[in-house]
Write an enzyme that holds these catalytic residues in place. Sequence first.
Site, mmCIF file in Angstrom:
data_model
loop_
_atom_site.group_PDB
_atom_site.id
_atom_site.type_symbol
_atom_site.label_atom_id
_atom_site.label_comp_id
_atom_site.label_asym_id
_atom_site.label_seq_id
_atom_site.Cartn_x
_atom_site.Cartn_y
_atom_site.Cartn_z
ATOM 1 N N GLN A 132 0.841 -1.189 0.000
ATOM 2 C CA GLN A 132 0.000 0.000 0.000
ATOM 3 C C GLN A 132 0.879 1.243 0.000
ATOM 4 O O GLN A 132 1.944 1.253 0.592
ATOM 5 C CB GLN A 132 -0.915 0.002 1.224
ATOM 6 C CG GLN A 132 -1.918 1.134 1.254
ATOM 7 C CD GLN A 132 -2.939 0.958 2.374
ATOM 8 O OE1 GLN A 132 -3.066 -0.110 2.944
ATOM 9 N NE2 GLN A 132 -3.651 2.026 2.691
ATOM 10 N N PHE A 139 -0.435 6.106 -3.661
ATOM 11 C CA PHE A 139 -1.137 5.908 -4.924
ATOM 12 C C PHE A 139 -2.386 5.060 -4.759
ATOM 13 O O PHE A 139 -3.327 5.157 -5.536
ATOM 14 C CB PHE A 139 -0.200 5.244 -5.942
ATOM 15 C CG PHE A 139 0.344 3.924 -5.463
ATOM 16 C CD1 PHE A 139 -0.387 2.760 -5.593
ATOM 17 C CD2 PHE A 139 1.584 3.857 -4.857
ATOM 18 C CE1 PHE A 139 0.103 1.549 -5.132
ATOM 19 C CE2 PHE A 139 2.086 2.651 -4.402
ATOM 20 C CZ PHE A 139 1.348 1.500 -4.533
ATOM 21 N N ASP A 181 11.977 9.105 -10.260
ATOM 22 C CA ASP A 181 11.690 8.570 -8.929
ATOM 23 C C ASP A 181 12.426 7.251 -8.712
ATOM 24 O O ASP A 181 11.851 6.272 -8.226
ATOM 25 C CB ASP A 181 10.188 8.385 -8.733
ATOM 26 C CG ASP A 181 9.783 8.391 -7.251
ATOM 27 O OD1 ASP A 181 10.588 8.860 -6.421
ATOM 28 O OD2 ASP A 181 8.673 7.946 -6.938
#
Length: 390
Positions: A91, A94, A208
């Site tokens: 999780q 997003f 990223d």
Amino acid sequence: MFLSLSLVAGRNNLKLILGTAALGIGILLILLFYIIRKLSLSESRVFWKNRSESYQNVENILKNYECFSPKRYTYSDIKKMTNSFRVKLGQGGFGCVFKGTLENGVLVAVKVLKGLKGSGEEFINEVVAISRTSHVNIVTLLGFCFEGRNRALIYEFMPNGSLERFIYDRNSTFRQLGRETLYQIAVGISRGLEYLHRGCNMRILHFDIKPHNVLLDEDFCPKISDFGLAKLCPQKESIISLLGTRGTAGYIAPEVFCRSFGGVSHKSDVYSYGMMILEMVGGRKNIDDGVDQTTELCFPHWIYKRLELDEELRLQGNVNEEANESARKMIIVGLWCIQTDPSHRPAMSKVVEMLEGSPESLQIPPKPFLSSPSRSPAESSTTHFITMCD
């Protein structure tokens, strides 16, 4: 008698005045309620109009790239393949990732997104950017769902999860990876980034790169994932325009958040890669909330000092000459990659060459003077930026 009549008349007048005032206040409240409701409806129409336009824009872009896009699934398909989202793999901001199975029995990871942000750029990036790729070190996007408010991305399943699980000392799973395995992972990531920068017809800048976004298959082959912040640009363009800062604190190149350091380019990914492989060698995060804030060392300075003194970096796993050689190469390459001036950083093709070449041919780079900052106890962990090292 006269006084009594006057009192009665006074009470009647007071009642009349109070009644009139109450009526006036009631009318004002009704008018105010009407105005607020009208404004609210107007704003709601604008909101839903903008939302509808955003969805339509995404739909149009997906249709334009239909020849590049993977298979499109319905939301009912997503529920079926995940067994109604039974097994959660992870999780984040997003949304959530669930384990799924395609009709042919192939295991997949289904990334269910929370919502369509802004113009839907992140969702488009994931579908369009990654659909242009085909490389052993880039995660494969097998399909997607874009149906009303439901959005999902279907990726190949990576049984060993993210690299982040294996490289920090506090994780017991770290002991499963020796130095040579870490080195091979570093080489694989560098090849994947070289492909994104040079191997596609459009250069893809990831923006990223970090351990969390590197996935490992059953053989610990690394695959770059999460293209939500990616940007596509022509191969001939070296400098791109970028609005705002994107990336994760600790891995963001100086020029991304302060243009006075230079132009934003593929060298910004090189910086993130360099910081990541230094973490892999050092076995610690370059920004660590668990470190005592009064004694926290500047991470690249810590690495550089041990390189100068030829000190052990306290890595787990078997120690041998070949492993020490691989670790030393990763340190030198990492320090070159995090040079402040983007023009002083090597391109990813050169990084691959340096990692696969002889360590004797590598020159020690200048001492880094930018890295993660010292923090005061009052500072939030989300406010880390780059500062000078002594």
